[in-house]
Design a protein around this motif. Structure first.
Motif, PDB file in Angstrom:
ATOM      1  N   SER A   1       0.810  -1.214   0.000  1.00  0.00           N
ATOM      2  CA  SER A   1       0.000   0.000   0.000  1.00  0.00           C
ATOM      3  C   SER A   1       0.843   1.264   0.000  1.00  0.00           C
ATOM      4  N   GLN A   2       1.926   1.213  -0.774  1.00  0.00           N
ATOM      5  CA  GLN A   2       2.748   2.418  -0.888  1.00  0.00           C
ATOM      6  C   GLN A   2       2.002   3.516  -1.631  1.00  0.00           C
ATOM      7  N   ALA A   3       1.335   3.144  -2.719  1.00  0.00           N
ATOM      8  CA  ALA A   3       0.683   4.162  -3.538  1.00  0.00           C
ATOM      9  C   ALA A   3      -0.548   4.739  -2.857  1.00  0.00           C
ATOM     10  N   THR A   4      -1.124   3.988  -1.922  1.00  0.00           N
ATOM     11  CA  THR A   4      -2.301   4.486  -1.217  1.00  0.00           C
ATOM     12  C   THR A   4      -1.981   5.765  -0.453  1.00  0.00           C
ATOM     13  N   VAL A   5      -0.730   5.883  -0.027  1.00  0.00           N
ATOM     14  CA  VAL A   5      -0.309   7.043   0.748  1.00  0.00           C
ATOM     15  C   VAL A   5      -0.564   8.341  -0.028  1.00  0.00           C
ATOM     16  N   LEU A   6      -0.322   8.307  -1.341  1.00  0.00           N
ATOM     17  CA  LEU A   6      -0.308   9.543  -2.121  1.00  0.00           C
ATOM     18  C   LEU A   6      -1.610  10.330  -2.012  1.00  0.00           C
ATOM     19  N   ASP A   7      -2.756   9.651  -2.093  1.00  0.00           N
ATOM     20  CA  ASP A   7      -4.018  10.371  -1.974  1.00  0.00           C
ATOM     21  C   ASP A   7      -4.736  10.103  -0.660  1.00  0.00           C
ATOM     22  N   GLY A   8      -4.478   8.947  -0.066  1.00  0.00           N
ATOM     23  CA  GLY A   8      -5.155   8.603   1.178  1.00  0.00           C
ATOM     24  C   GLY A   8      -4.775   9.540   2.314  1.00  0.00           C
ATOM     25  N   PHE A   9      -3.485   9.831   2.416  1.00  0.00           N
ATOM     26  CA  PHE A   9      -3.023  10.659   3.523  1.00  0.00           C
ATOM     27  C   PHE A   9      -3.525  12.109   3.406  1.00  0.00           C
ATOM     28  N   PRO A  10      -3.454  12.711   2.211  1.00  0.00           N
ATOM     29  CA  PRO A  10      -4.040  14.054   2.097  1.00  0.00           C
ATOM     30  C   PRO A  10      -5.523  14.072   2.479  1.00  0.00           C
ATOM     31  N   MET A  11      -6.243  13.005   2.167  1.00  0.00           N
ATOM     32  CA  MET A  11      -7.654  12.955   2.560  1.00  0.00           C
ATOM     33  C   MET A  11      -7.777  12.956   4.078  1.00  0.00           C
ATOM     34  N   ALA A  12      -6.914  12.185   4.736  1.00  0.00           N
ATOM     35  CA  ALA A  12      -6.962  12.153   6.197  1.00  0.00           C
ATOM     36  C   ALA A  12      -6.669  13.530   6.773  1.00  0.00           C
ATOM     37  N   LYS A  13      -5.734  14.239   6.141  1.00  0.00           N
ATOM     38  CA  LYS A  13      -5.391  15.576   6.620  1.00  0.00           C
ATOM     39  C   LYS A  13      -6.580  16.527   6.506  1.00  0.00           C
ATOM     40  N   GLN A  14      -7.445  16.244   5.511  1.00  0.00           N
ATOM     41  CA  GLN A  14      -8.611  17.109   5.331  1.00  0.00           C
ATOM     42  C   GLN A  14      -9.815  16.614   6.118  1.00  0.00           C
ATOM     43  N   GLY A  15      -9.581  15.712   7.064  1.00  0.00           N
ATOM     44  CA  GLY A  15     -10.683  15.250   7.897  1.00  0.00           C
ATOM     45  C   GLY A  15     -11.531  14.179   7.247  1.00  0.00           C
ATOM     46  N   MET A  16     -11.059  13.610   6.155  1.00  0.00           N
ATOM     47  CA  MET A  16     -11.851  12.592   5.472  1.00  0.00           C
ATOM     48  C   MET A  16     -11.255  11.203   5.646  1.00  0.00           C
ATOM     49  N   ALA A  17     -10.642  10.967   6.800  1.00  0.00           N
ATOM     50  CA  ALA A  17      -9.969   9.691   7.015  1.00  0.00           C
ATOM     51  C   ALA A  17     -10.931   8.520   6.894  1.00  0.00           C
ATOM     52  N   ALA A  18     -12.086   8.637   7.545  1.00  0.00           N
ATOM     53  CA  ALA A  18     -13.020   7.505   7.547  1.00  0.00           C
ATOM     54  C   ALA A  18     -13.513   7.232   6.128  1.00  0.00           C
ATOM     55  N   ARG A  19     -13.728   8.291   5.361  1.00  0.00           N
ATOM     56  CA  ARG A  19     -14.180   8.120   3.982  1.00  0.00           C
ATOM     57  C   ARG A  19     -13.109   7.400   3.160  1.00  0.00           C
ATOM     58  N   ALA A  20     -11.872   7.871   3.282  1.00  0.00           N
ATOM     59  CA  ALA A  20     -10.781   7.244   2.523  1.00  0.00           C
ATOM     60  C   ALA A  20     -10.637   5.783   2.915  1.00  0.00           C
ATOM     61  N   LEU A  21     -10.707   5.512   4.229  1.00  0.00           N
ATOM     62  CA  LEU A  21     -10.540   4.134   4.691  1.00  0.00           C
ATOM     63  C   LEU A  21     -11.636   3.233   4.149  1.00  0.00           C
ATOM     64  N   SER A  22     -12.875   3.679   4.238  1.00  0.00           N
ATOM     65  CA  SER A  22     -13.923   2.755   3.816  1.00  0.00           C
ATOM     66  C   SER A  22     -13.910   2.588   2.299  1.00  0.00           C
TER      67      SER A  22
END
Lengths: 361, 675
Positions: free
Chosen positions: B94-115
């Protein structure tokens, strides 16, 4: 970490988690944990070997200690062996498993070797065999000698010039065969795939690899078995491999092939490395300075494993039908594995340099 | 058709075996155990499986299988937590997941990105199983078509993903990838064992650097340090609701992308030798290339999560083909899996005979994997809302614990203090690459593909030489097979499209420019390293020429690119994007703490470890960090530190691992865990 510390640490670990305490008696390992250090990763043949013996050994040792296999890979197993060399005054809670890949650098004088086999006490040894096979085209020309194979060019997927593949490489060289070694193969499974896809035209597998993977190719006519490396009898002579009684040994093929000698320095060198790599491939050691009492305890334990009525059936599936040596037998196996006459050693280092450009300095 | 009809009874027998309640119970236990290990970055499947090994002996085969598969299957799902929430690649999947997943978490959308990620994982896993059920019957001859030239082309295709991830200055991406390739060549050469950029006096380097360390160092350490300097929580906005339904809707809206990436995952997973470690990058590249609006990639586009996550679970299924059919493990955990199969002692050994004699057993494995995916996904979705709350905690309270876990994980790869030194060194490189906007994904792709590209190109050249000597036709048909030609076309297209689009894709967000000196200094340092690599490779003697060719070639290309960059820098004004430097932007103004003082904390942990061993050093580090940097009460710091150490000891004890020792341990005998 020294064994004394290790023992203390394991004790602490036990207290830490279980909150229980226990007392130790001499030559009784009840409540203790024995670490079996394997200088390879979790994935290799040595892991399979140790994982097979560990639960049996736990049952056989007095006090039924827990046996934990610990992996310490690095620098082609010399890292773990160097570490084991530093361990002393073993109280029976540490054993070490070495393999052909640990023996070869020792024999070749690899600069990373800081360990000395003669300091350690072997308590068990077990071996394996190997089978070389040809593709259908070359197989049709094979008549029990390599005479008709000399004008062909073979391709072989090689794991590394100083690895176990040294034994087949030198054997083919002695038979006068022209083999191109394609280096950097990750494991013999990859080598077999190269053979099956037609990239390689000659291959070898250890006995278990041959039985589980290559035998079907032989049945379907894609491969023709050429020879086994053979097996050692009581007095140290090479005889046919008992797992493959119908296949000639390299010795027989060499005798029939023009220009191949079963005496002299090349032969001695091949035999020395064969013995270190196959019939005495895997050895279990106690560290230097271990008391006789503990050594006897381990020898007895391995003897009782060997004497189990179901041993033949459970071991043949898992580690192959090869003899397992304990006590003095293991001592002999070790002596065979690490004694190489100087001319033979010189021959191999010279050959490695000429053939592969490998220089061990 | 007959072939498939013959397989139906085997499929039926497999299902009747795995759908027993007791089997499902073992599968569930396996998943829960895997989840406990898998949520911690870097520990993943190998540690978990070795935990199980001692119990395998003599176990009922189908139960042991369920337990193990439960554990393996959960890793590419659970590692998403670390990737999305902390920007740490939990495993190579899951290296590539970091690229967009982490910015989403920073914007408060962690649960959305995870699900969204979990839904994609589940879908990918099921597509993979379905595909495999049919494909495994015909896979053998297809896999055999992949010889060295084909494998080389696949590796090069993976490398071409650098094009799309190169960032705004394509040449910087090329040099970053070159840097990764060169660092991947450190150690013994594959042919003659000649040492490259290492020496026997420093045995650690002769084995080369491990992916765990490079992955954690290049992504995790820079993120931890960057977040720490701000003294805030990971998410700068409050959580937008629970978000998980939103994530599933996102996945549904992109279901075709998810399906395509799943197929990519299975196919790349099937190819032996690559280990699927680039599969997520290929899927990410495909997500970007196939999207109409590319502007949000790298700053929190949910498609950048869905693509890689769909592929990485499907890959596990694909990876079963080389593992089961050829006995070639596609990854470390698959290798242990083979060993454990033997431990089950039912006489079933992986290899060519498995399909013919034990097709039902093979199907059991495939569908247990799919089932484990379902269980894992449901569990992970349930956990995603509570776990995503972590992003609202002040990061300074989390950081020391994250650092503790990744240090421990790094140490597991070589059990050497040098593991921590390497982590710190690669981490420093990562910090600099992040600061000056050099593509870290490009670096990592280079590192991962270094060995495959070198090995396959050597093998292909050597075998082609023999074939050409046999005749022109034999040689050409070996080198230019249809698969090679198709891959060649795809690769060229991918590079062309990638480079044209790369300017739009801010793989790591926008970075402003300003000031010439710092970016120039970094380039010079990179230049010096490449120069050293070139010098070192040139020093390899002629008899070992094969070990020399690849590093020489890569270093030459890199040094030329770096030279062109240098000239561009001299000509460009200081506002040019070439001088990107994060220290000059708004983000930098928010930093409460300096880079060097933050780094000093970790350097201190490293230095202390070398003196008094990891556990004592950790105790001092945790307490003083929490007391001084986080400013909590002494009592609180003691409680937090004690909890951290107890947790670490429990992990180490249950995994039967040691901690790094220092000088103190060399002098005095101490009881575990202080050893």
């Amino acid at each position: 970490m020294k064994p004394k510390k290790l023992w203390a640490s394991l004790l602490a670990a036990g207290v830490f988690v279980l909150g229980s305490s226990f007392s130790a008696q001499a030559a009784d390992l009840s409540g203790k944990t024995v670490e079996w250090v394997i200088p390879f990763s979790e994935t290799g043949g040595s892991a399979k070997w140790a994982n097979f013996f560990a639960p049996l050994l736990g049952e056989a040792l007095p006090g039924n200690p827990a046996i934990v296999v610990r992996f310490m890979p690095g620098a082609g197993s010399t890292k773990g062996a160097n570490w084991f060399q530093e361990q002393s005054d073993g109280d029976g809670t540490l054993i070490f498993g070495s393999s052909g890949s640990t023996q070869f650098p020792y024999l070749l004088g690899d600069p990373r070797v800081r360990y000395e086999y003669k300091d350690w006490t072997p308590v068990m040894a077990s071996g394996t065999g190997g089978v070389a096979y040809l593709n259908a085209e070359a197989g049709a020309k094979f008549d029990g000698s390599a005479n008709n194979l000399k004008d062909m060019t073979f391709i072989y997927g090689n794991q590394g010039a100083t690895r176990l593949d040294l034994v087949p490489a030198l054997a083919w060289e002695m038979l006068g065969m022209n083999v191109e070694h394609v280096m950097g193969i990750k494991g013999r499974g990859d080598g077999r795939k190269m053979f099956e896809s037609g990239e390689a035209t000659i291959d070898y597998q250890t006995s278990s690899g041959y039985l589980s993977g290559s035998a079907t190719m032989v049945e379907s006519g894609k491969a023709v078995p050429m020879m086994t490396w053979g097996s050692l009898d009581e007095s140290g002579n090479i005889v046919r491999d008992p797992t493959f009684p119908d296949l000639p040994s390299f010795k027989e093929v060499c005798e029939k092939t023009d220009g191949c000698e079963t005496s002299g320095e090349a032969w001695d060198a091949w035999k020395a490395f064969f013995v270190a790599g196959f019939p005495s491939q895997k050895l279990a050691f106690l560290p230097k300075g271990t008391s006789q009492e503990i050594i006897d305890m381990y020898v007895k334990a391995f003897e009782s494993i060997k004497a189990r009525p179901d041993f033949a059936s459970i071991s043949s599936k898992r580690i192959g039908k090869y003899p397992m040596f304990t006590g003095e037998g293991a001592q002999t196996a070790l002596a065979n594995a690490i004694t190489v006459p100087d001319p033979a050693k010189k021959f191999v280092t010279g050959w490695l340099k000429d053939e592969f450009g490998v220089e061990l300095k | 058709m007959e072939l498939f009809l013959d397989a139906l009874p085997a499929l039926g027998s497999a299902f009747s075996q795995i759908l027993q309640p007791v089997v499902l119970a073992y599968l569930f236990i396996g998943v829960v155990m895997g989840l406990c290990v898998g949520v911690f970055p870097g520990l993943g499947g190998i540690a978990g499986l070795s935990l199980l090994l001692p119990f395998m002996f003599g176990m009922e085969p189908i139960l042991g299988l369920a337990l193990m598969i439960g554990m393996v299957a959960v890793v590419p799902t659970s590692d998403t937590f670390a990737s999305v929430l902390m920007g740490i690649p939990g495993s190579s999947a899951s290296q590539a997941t970091v690229l967009d997943g982490f910015p989403m978490a920073k914007q408060g959308m962690a649960a959305r990105a995870l699900s969204a990620a979990f839904a994609s994982s589940l879908f990918g896993g099921l597509v993979g199983a379905l595909f495999l059920t049919l494909f495994i019957l015909v896979a053998r001859p297809i896999v055999l078509l992949f010889k060295s030239p084909e494998l080389l082309m696949v590796s090069i295709f993976g490398l071409s993903m650098v094009g799309i991830l190169a960032g705004r200055i394509a040449l910087k991406g090329v040099v970053a990838a070159g840097l990764g390739l060169l660092i991947g060549t450190i150690g013994e050469g594959p042919f003659n064992g000649e040492l490259r950029m290492s020496s026997y006096d420093l045995p650690y380097l002769t084995d080369g650097l491990k992916l765990v360390i490079v992955g954690l160092g290049i992504f995790a350490v820079p993120e931890i340090v960057a977040l720490l300097r701000k003294d805030k929580a990971i998410s700068d906005k409050p959580n937008l609701g629970s978000g998980w339904i939103h994530g599933i809707k996102d996945w549904w809206a992109n279901k075709w992308l998810s399906a395509r990436c799943s197929i990519i995952g299975v196919i790349v997973g099937v190819i032996p030798g690559l280990g699927g470690s680039v599969v997520d990058w290929i899927a990410y590249g495909h997500s970007v290339q196939s999207a109409k609006d590319k502007s949000k990639f790298g700053t929190g586009d949910v498609r950048g999560v869905i693509g890689p996550e769909s592929s990485n679970n499907a890959k596990e299924g694909g990876g079963l083909v080389p593992t089961l059919l050829f006995g070639i493990p596609g990854s470390g955990s698959m290798a242990i899996f083979i060993g454990a199969l033997a431990l089950l002692g039912n006489g079933i050994d992986v290899g060519p005979s498995l399909l013919e004699n034990n097709l039902d057993f093979t199907y059991s494995i495939v569908w247990l994997l799919a089932l484990a995916n379902v269980v894992a996904t449901v569990l992970c979705i349930c956990l995603s809302t509570p776990i995503s709350k972590l992003t609202n905690i002040r990061f300074v309270l989390l950081a020391p614990f994250i650092f503790m876990v990744i240090s421990f994980a790094a140490f597991q790869s070589g059990q050497d203090l040098m593991d921590l030194v390497a982590l710190f060194a690669i981490g420093f490189l990562g910090i600099m690459m992040r600061r000056f906007d050099w593509s870290r994904p490009a670096f990592l792709i280079g590192f991962v593909l270094s060995n495959p590209v070198e090995n396959y190109s050597n093998n292909a050249t050597q075998i082609a030489g023999v074939k050409f000597r046999q005749g022109m036709e034999a040689g050409l048909s070996y080198v230019l097979s249809p698969i090679v030609l198709v891959l060649l076309v795809i690769t060229v297209l991918s590079i062309v499209i990638g480079l044209r689009q790369a300017k739009n894709i801010m793989a790591e967000g926008e970075v402003p420019s300003g000031g010439k000196r710092a970016p120039l200094l970094f380039l010079l340092a990179v230049f010096a390293f490449i120069g050293f690599a070139l010098y070192d490779a040139a020093g390899i003697p002629d008899y070992a020429a094969v070990d020399r060719v690849f590093p020489m070639f890569v270093a030459t290309v890199s040094i030329v690119s770096a030279l062109v960059l240098l000239i561009q820098m001299m000509l460009a004004p200081e506002t040019d994007t070439i001088f990107a430097d994060r220290e000059t932007d708004e983000e930098a103004k928010e930093n409460t703490f300096g880079l060097w003082s933050t780094l000093a904390w970790f350097a201190a942990l490293l230095a202390l470890t070398s003196l008094v061993g990891f556990v004592i050093a950790l105790a001092i580090f945790l307490f003083s960090f929490l007391r001084v940097r986080a400013g909590i009460t002494a009592m609180g710091a003691v409680i937090y530190s004690a909890a951290g150490i107890a947790f670490m000891c429990f992990m180490a004890w249950s995994l039967k691992r040691d901690f790094p020792a220092g000088l103190l341990q060399g002098a005095v005998d101490l009881p575990w865990p202080l050893t």
